[in-house]
Design an enzyme around this catalytic site. Structure first.
Site, mmCIF file in Angstrom:
data_model
loop_
_atom_site.group_PDB
_atom_site.id
_atom_site.type_symbol
_atom_site.label_atom_id
_atom_site.label_comp_id
_atom_site.label_asym_id
_atom_site.label_seq_id
_atom_site.Cartn_x
_atom_site.Cartn_y
_atom_site.Cartn_z
ATOM 1 N N ASP A 81 77.801 22.282 -42.297
ATOM 2 C CA ASP A 81 78.348 21.538 -41.167
ATOM 3 C C ASP A 81 77.367 21.452 -40.003
ATOM 4 O O ASP A 81 76.410 22.224 -39.909
ATOM 5 C CB ASP A 81 79.660 22.167 -40.695
ATOM 6 C CG ASP A 81 79.484 23.617 -40.226
ATOM 7 O OD1 ASP A 81 78.689 24.355 -40.847
ATOM 8 O OD2 ASP A 81 80.140 24.004 -39.243
ATOM 9 N N GLU A 142 80.561 26.952 -40.182
ATOM 10 C CA GLU A 142 79.747 27.921 -39.444
ATOM 11 C C GLU A 142 79.795 27.619 -37.956
ATOM 12 O O GLU A 142 79.888 28.534 -37.126
ATOM 13 C CB GLU A 142 78.302 27.888 -39.961
ATOM 14 C CG GLU A 142 77.446 29.069 -39.527
ATOM 15 C CD GLU A 142 76.719 28.866 -38.207
ATOM 16 O OE1 GLU A 142 76.115 29.824 -37.715
ATOM 17 O OE2 GLU A 142 76.761 27.737 -37.643
ATOM 18 N N GLU A 143 79.775 26.333 -37.634
ATOM 19 C CA GLU A 143 79.781 25.929 -36.234
ATOM 20 C C GLU A 143 81.165 26.045 -35.603
ATOM 21 O O GLU A 143 81.313 25.830 -34.402
ATOM 22 C CB GLU A 143 79.264 24.485 -36.100
ATOM 23 C CG GLU A 143 77.871 24.250 -36.658
ATOM 24 C CD GLU A 143 76.764 24.887 -35.821
ATOM 25 O OE1 GLU A 143 77.098 25.631 -34.878
ATOM 26 O OE2 GLU A 143 75.586 24.639 -36.109
ATOM 27 N N ASP A 166 68.626 30.191 -41.086
ATOM 28 C CA ASP A 166 69.427 29.549 -40.032
ATOM 29 C C ASP A 166 69.199 30.189 -38.669
ATOM 30 O O ASP A 166 70.146 30.528 -37.969
ATOM 31 C CB ASP A 166 70.916 29.621 -40.408
ATOM 32 C CG ASP A 166 71.799 28.850 -39.439
ATOM 33 O OD1 ASP A 166 71.304 27.896 -38.815
ATOM 34 O OD2 ASP A 166 72.979 29.220 -39.291
#
Length: 379
Positions: A81, A142-143, A166
């Site tokens: 995402d 994740e966001e 990341d």
């Protein structure tokens, strides 16, 4: 001379950033990656976490069986995402960077990582395909607060150790320590009254909350610990003594004991201020994710350092103030460090990806696999 196909990697990256995948809407990118990974020989499973996360797709757990029986199982994780605005990304190469037209984010966070993983595996296969078993854990949400990794069944991760791709910073930076985070949801209940006629009969929830916050340790507490009031809302009109205030706050620390102390101070601060002024405070403290910390002597760090040196960079071991999927998976007992991918100005419409870092990230994935192959001791 680079061992990777730079044009192929760039084309892969441009294709990925062109797929809409704002957090919560990962269906298209998930389907695309399933096809890519299957074509590369992975066995791919999409988990059933959509009911938990509410997102448009589940996490992908992809496994490429190895042909080196003594090599450990390793894993890589990236997220599918992006943040908003991330729809209709128009990316182009401008000089030594990939940029957008300025109306959206680029999505290099974390599609640069995804592209590097795909290219890295392609190169390993082209070079003869000798490797231990490799897993990709590609997450949703994740966001949105690490929702995908937190919903992930840890039993599906079969690896001995692994790497998140990341983190900000140049390729070569290794995040060996990252904090735990707690979230505080606070509701203050006062007593309404007319602000001009009889204010003395009211109890201002805003005044209670303000008193608590003014006495509370916030910001940088020490080199490992931070705290923040992120959201404050309440009241209805200027002529009404406000009955309700809702507050969203957080604390982080790379030391779990310090985090507990900080969260307790914040919680008791609201409760004491409410008691002093005759109000009520409801404070819910939620652990969002655990901390992780590894030393230079730990195997996962040793492998990351060796891989960085293999691609011509000097490794830097760093502590972070932010959390990632690495925190969640490391919390399940699988040693994990987060590696820098080189993206710049992420979460803004000025986001850009240096070509040198994109190419070096692809090389690093290959080096991580090759270095891990040389480890004969399994967990």
């Amino acid at each position: 001379m680079s061992i990777i196909n730079q044009q192929r990697l760039l084309d892969e990256f441009l294709q990925l950033v062109g797929i809409d995948s704002e957090t919560g809407d990962e269906r298209e990118i998930c389907d695309h990656l399933q096809q890519k990974l299957t074509a590369l020989g992975f066995t791919v499973e999409e988990d059933d976490t959509t009911a938990v996360t509410g997102h448009g797709a589940g996490n992908l757990i992809a496994t490429l069986e190895g042909n080196l029986p003594d090599a450990p199982v390793i894993y890589f994780t990236c997220h599918m995402d992006t943040v908003a605005p991330g729809k209709g990304v128009k990316a182009r190469v401008e000089g030594e960077y990939v940029v957008t037209d300025g109306t959206t984010v680029l999505g290099a966070d974390d599609k640069a990582g995804l592209a590097a993983l795909l290219e890295g595996v392609r190169v390993v296969k082209e070079q003869g395909g000798k490797h231990g078993t490799i897993q990709f854990i590609l997450t949703v949400g994740e966001e949105s607060g690490l929702l995908g990794s937190k919903a992930l069944d840890p039993a599906k991760v079969k690896a001995d150790f692994g790497f998140a791709i990341d983190s900000n910073g140049p390729v070569g930076d290794i995040i060996t320590s990252a904090p735990s985070q707690v979230r505080l949801d606070v509701k203050i209940e006062g007593k309404p009254a007319h602000a001009g006629v009889n204010p003395e009969e009211g109890i201002s929830a805003i005044q209670v909350a303000s008193r608590a916050i003014s006495k509370m340790p916030l910001g940088r507490i020490d080199h490992e610990t931070t705290a923040n009031i992120g959201k404050f809302q309440g009241g209805s009109a200027s002529n009404v003594v406000p009955q309700w205030v809702e507050i969203l706050a957080e604390a982080r620390s790379r030391d779990e004991k310090k985090l507990d102390v900080q969260a307790a101070k914040m919680k008791s601060g609201f409760e004491q201020a409410a008691a002093e002024l005759g109000a009520q405070a409801e404070v819910t403290v939620t652990k969002m994710y655990p901390a992780y910390k590894y030393e230079e002597s730990d195997l996962v760090v040793q492998k990351a350092m060796a891989a960085v040196k293999r691609v011509g960079r000097e490794p830097r071991l760093l502590a972070s103030g932010g959390g990632s999927d690495a925190n969640v998976i490391a919390g399940h007992g699988i040693p994990t460090v987060n590696l820098a991918i080189g993206y710049e100005e992420i979460h803004t419409t000025n986001e850009r990806m240096p070509l040198t870092e994109l190419y070096k990230a692809g090389e690093l994935v290959v080096a991580l696999i090759e270095e891990s192959n040389q480890t004969a001791t399994k967990r």
